[in-house]
Design a protein around this motif. Structure first.
Motif, PDB file in Angstrom:
ATOM      1  N   UNK A  32       0.838  -1.157  -0.182  1.00 49.01           N
ATOM      2  CA  UNK A  32       0.179  -0.117  -0.229  1.00 49.01           C
ATOM      3  C   UNK A  32       0.893   1.403   0.001  1.00 49.01           C
ATOM      4  N   UNK A  33       0.528   2.250  -0.898  1.00 46.80           N
ATOM      5  CA  UNK A  33       0.968   3.605  -0.756  1.00 46.80           C
ATOM      6  C   UNK A  33      -0.008   4.685  -0.427  1.00 46.80           C
ATOM      7  N   UNK A  34       0.463   5.650   0.639  1.00 43.85           N
ATOM      8  CA  UNK A  34      -0.709   6.448   0.932  1.00 43.85           C
ATOM      9  C   UNK A  34      -0.475   7.739   0.073  1.00 43.85           C
ATOM     10  N   UNK A  35      -1.495   8.612   0.095  1.00 42.33           N
ATOM     11  CA  UNK A  35      -1.510   9.716  -0.524  1.00 42.33           C
ATOM     12  C   UNK A  35      -0.766  11.003   0.176  1.00 42.33           C
ATOM     13  N   UNK A  36       0.042  10.614   1.261  1.00 40.90           N
ATOM     14  CA  UNK A  36       0.789  11.728   1.818  1.00 40.90           C
ATOM     15  C   UNK A  36       2.214  11.830   1.268  1.00 40.90           C
ATOM     16  N   UNK A  37       2.430  10.685   0.119  1.00 37.51           N
ATOM     17  CA  UNK A  37       3.614  10.750  -0.726  1.00 37.51           C
ATOM     18  C   UNK A  37       3.166  11.186  -1.989  1.00 37.51           C
ATOM     19  N   UNK A  38       3.257  12.435  -2.315  1.00 38.21           N
ATOM     20  CA  UNK A  38       2.979  12.912  -3.650  1.00 38.21           C
ATOM     21  C   UNK A  38       3.928  13.967  -4.091  1.00 38.21           C
ATOM     22  N   UNK A  39       3.575  13.896  -5.388  1.00 40.60           N
ATOM     23  CA  UNK A  39       4.484  14.978  -6.148  1.00 40.60           C
ATOM     24  C   UNK A  39       3.662  15.599  -7.137  1.00 40.60           C
ATOM     25  N   UNK A  40       4.295  17.008  -7.607  1.00 43.77           N
ATOM     26  CA  UNK A  40       3.577  17.800  -8.444  1.00 43.77           C
ATOM     27  C   UNK A  40       4.112  18.069  -9.732  1.00 43.77           C
ATOM     28  N   UNK A  41       5.297  17.350  -9.991  1.00 39.31           N
ATOM     29  CA  UNK A  41       5.816  17.367 -11.208  1.00 39.31           C
ATOM     30  C   UNK A  41       6.832  16.153 -11.192  1.00 39.31           C
ATOM     31  N   UNK A  42       6.743  15.189 -12.554  1.00 37.79           N
ATOM     32  CA  UNK A  42       7.546  13.989 -12.650  1.00 37.79           C
ATOM     33  C   UNK A  42       9.023  14.418 -12.677  1.00 37.79           C
ATOM     34  N   UNK A  43      10.110  14.137 -12.023  1.00 35.43           N
ATOM     35  CA  UNK A  43      11.343  14.421 -12.156  1.00 35.43           C
ATOM     36  C   UNK A  43      12.268  13.384 -11.675  1.00 35.43           C
ATOM     37  N   UNK A  44      13.486  13.352 -12.422  1.00 34.64           N
ATOM     38  CA  UNK A  44      14.367  12.204 -12.117  1.00 34.64           C
ATOM     39  C   UNK A  44      15.157  12.558 -10.802  1.00 34.64           C
ATOM     40  N   UNK A  45      14.893  13.701 -10.069  1.00 35.79           N
ATOM     41  CA  UNK A  45      15.741  14.178  -8.856  1.00 35.79           C
ATOM     42  C   UNK A  45      14.839  13.762  -7.449  1.00 35.79           C
ATOM     43  N   UNK A  46      13.608  13.451  -7.740  1.00 38.96           N
ATOM     44  CA  UNK A  46      12.836  13.133  -6.664  1.00 38.96           C
ATOM     45  C   UNK A  46      13.321  11.930  -5.819  1.00 38.96           C
ATOM     46  N   UNK A  47      13.077  11.907  -4.584  1.00 34.42           N
ATOM     47  CA  UNK A  47      13.498  10.743  -3.841  1.00 34.42           C
ATOM     48  C   UNK A  47      12.216   9.680  -3.802  1.00 34.42           C
ATOM     49  N   UNK A  48      12.601   8.395  -3.916  1.00 37.29           N
ATOM     50  CA  UNK A  48      11.657   7.482  -4.034  1.00 37.29           C
ATOM     51  C   UNK A  48      10.671   7.669  -2.721  1.00 37.29           C
ATOM     52  N   UNK A  49       9.299   7.355  -2.851  1.00 35.03           N
ATOM     53  CA  UNK A  49       8.524   7.163  -1.651  1.00 35.03           C
ATOM     54  C   UNK A  49       8.420   5.955  -1.432  1.00 35.03           C
ATOM     55  N   UNK A  50       8.669   5.023  -2.464  1.00 37.72           N
ATOM     56  CA  UNK A  50       8.399   3.347  -2.238  1.00 37.72           C
ATOM     57  C   UNK A  50       9.365   2.868  -3.127  1.00 37.72           C
ATOM     58  N   UNK A  51      10.096   1.674  -2.978  1.00 37.62           N
ATOM     59  CA  UNK A  51      10.932   0.821  -3.761  1.00 37.62           C
ATOM     60  C   UNK A  51      10.125  -0.385  -3.672  1.00 37.62           C
ATOM     61  N   UNK A  52       9.957  -1.059  -5.067  1.00 36.79           N
ATOM     62  CA  UNK A  52       9.261  -2.329  -5.163  1.00 36.79           C
ATOM     63  C   UNK A  52      10.131  -3.054  -6.214  1.00 36.79           C
ATOM     64  N   UNK A  53      10.154  -4.436  -6.240  1.00 37.81           N
ATOM     65  CA  UNK A  53      10.632  -5.524  -7.125  1.00 37.81           C
ATOM     66  C   UNK A  53       9.757  -5.205  -8.309  1.00 37.81           C
ATOM     67  N   UNK A  54      10.442  -5.770  -9.480  1.00 42.24           N
ATOM     68  CA  UNK A  54       9.774  -5.708 -10.776  1.00 42.24           C
ATOM     69  C   UNK A  54       8.675  -7.089 -10.514  1.00 42.24           C
ATOM     70  N   UNK A  55       7.565  -6.879 -11.262  1.00 41.81           N
ATOM     71  CA  UNK A  55       6.423  -7.522 -10.900  1.00 41.81           C
ATOM     72  C   UNK A  55       5.564  -7.560  -9.859  1.00 41.81           C
TER      73      UNK A  55
END
Length: 298
Positions: free
Chosen positions: A3-26
């Motif tokens: 689950x990922x909550x909506x307190x982890x948000x972005x207002x622009x897609x950017x390569x410089x953002x820190x991940x809110x979550x890391x997942x395995x492929x699949x």
């Protein structure tokens, strides 16, 4: 399920953002999203002139997907969309297609009852769940969540619905995926500048495809495969989508481009996603049974 909550948000897609979550492929993630107003319009007294416009079009994320590498692709399967019980719609001066005729903001709040949206005591519309903002980090400067592009973003494509699968070109390792701006109901074009905007949950499965190189988002569902392209005008967006579809299928099947474009003129459909954002978005959809006949595959 993650689950990922909506307190982890972005207002622009950017390569410089820190991940809110890391997942395995699949892995599958259930993502909580705010509506396009940042959940600021909840009652008829909530005026658009008084909300924080810096908090518009939030996407939840970004999600770092292990195995996603620059030059490859990210596969995103839309497993489910769930809504809260109320939607908000708007239009206003110089907004959307008809904004030149308007003098002020107008908003409309609607209830969701079962699988219908209640517009008024005469009109109920069947829900057509979709995700408006969805994409990955671009290679260059950040792109605000209100603008679409080759990274995805605010494509407002009604085919981005449960059962659809998207493919995004990955520009940075991990992809840095995000999504938001879900609509309970929306017509192609989004002519007022909004759909039935709703908060809720999007369940997506994220798979890294490091060997697949593409240059714009692709989409498929049970019956169609298509190219999504955004440009300054609808003409340019349609041109880009059709060119990329013909080239993609020709490259993978060996079929002559002239033969393909004649065939696609019979069975393919140029469809407007949205015509109200800084870049306009078009999809070009072709029946999968036609592509399957020639052994097409990514």
């Amino acid at each position: 399920m993650i689950e990922l909550s909506d307190d982890k948000i972005l207002y622009a897609f950017s390569k410089d953002l820190e991940p809110a979550l890391t997942v395995k492929s699949g892995e599958t993630v259930r993502v909580r999203t705010k509506d396009c107003f940042g959940n600021q319009v909840q009652t008829p007294e909530d005026e658009l002139d008084s909300i924080d416009w810096d908090a518009i079009n939030p996407a939840t994320g970004p999600i770092y997907v292990e195995g996603a590498v620059a030059g490859g692709s990210l596969k995103v399967r839309i497993d489910a969309i769930e809504f809260d019980g109320q939607t908000a719609s708007c239009t206003g001066k110089d907004e959307g297609v008809y904004g030149d005729k308007l003098e002020c903001w107008s908003t409309r709040l609607c209830k969701i009852e079962g699988d219908e949206l209640v517009w008024d005591d005469k009109v109920r519309l069947p829900l057509t769940p979709m995700i408006g903002v969805i994409g990955v980090a671009p290679a260059g400067d950040p792109v605000n969540c209100g603008t679409p592009g080759v990274h995805g973003g605010n494509m407002d494509n009604t085919k981005i619905a449960p059962g659809a699968t998207l493919y995004f070109p990955v520009a940075v390792d991990g992809a840095l995926f995000g999504c938001g701006d879900m609509h309970a109901v929306m017509g192609d074009g989004e002519v007022s500048v909004s759909g039935a905007e709703a908060a809720g949950h999007a369940t997506v499965t994220l798979t890294a495809l490091p060997d697949l190189s593409i240059d714009t988002p692709l989409i498929e569902n049970g019956t169609e495969f298509g190219v999504i392209y955004s440009a300054e005008t609808l003409d340019a967006a349609a041109d880009g989508a059709v060119h990329r579809m013909v080239d993609l299928v020709s490259d993978r099947t060996g079929k002559d481009p002239a033969e393909l474009v004649m065939l696609f003129s019979l069975c393919g459909n140029v469809e407007v996603c949205q015509m109200v954002d800084p870049e306009k978005t078009v999809r070009f959809m072709v029946p999968k049974h036609v592509l399957d006949s020639y052994g097409f595959g990514l």
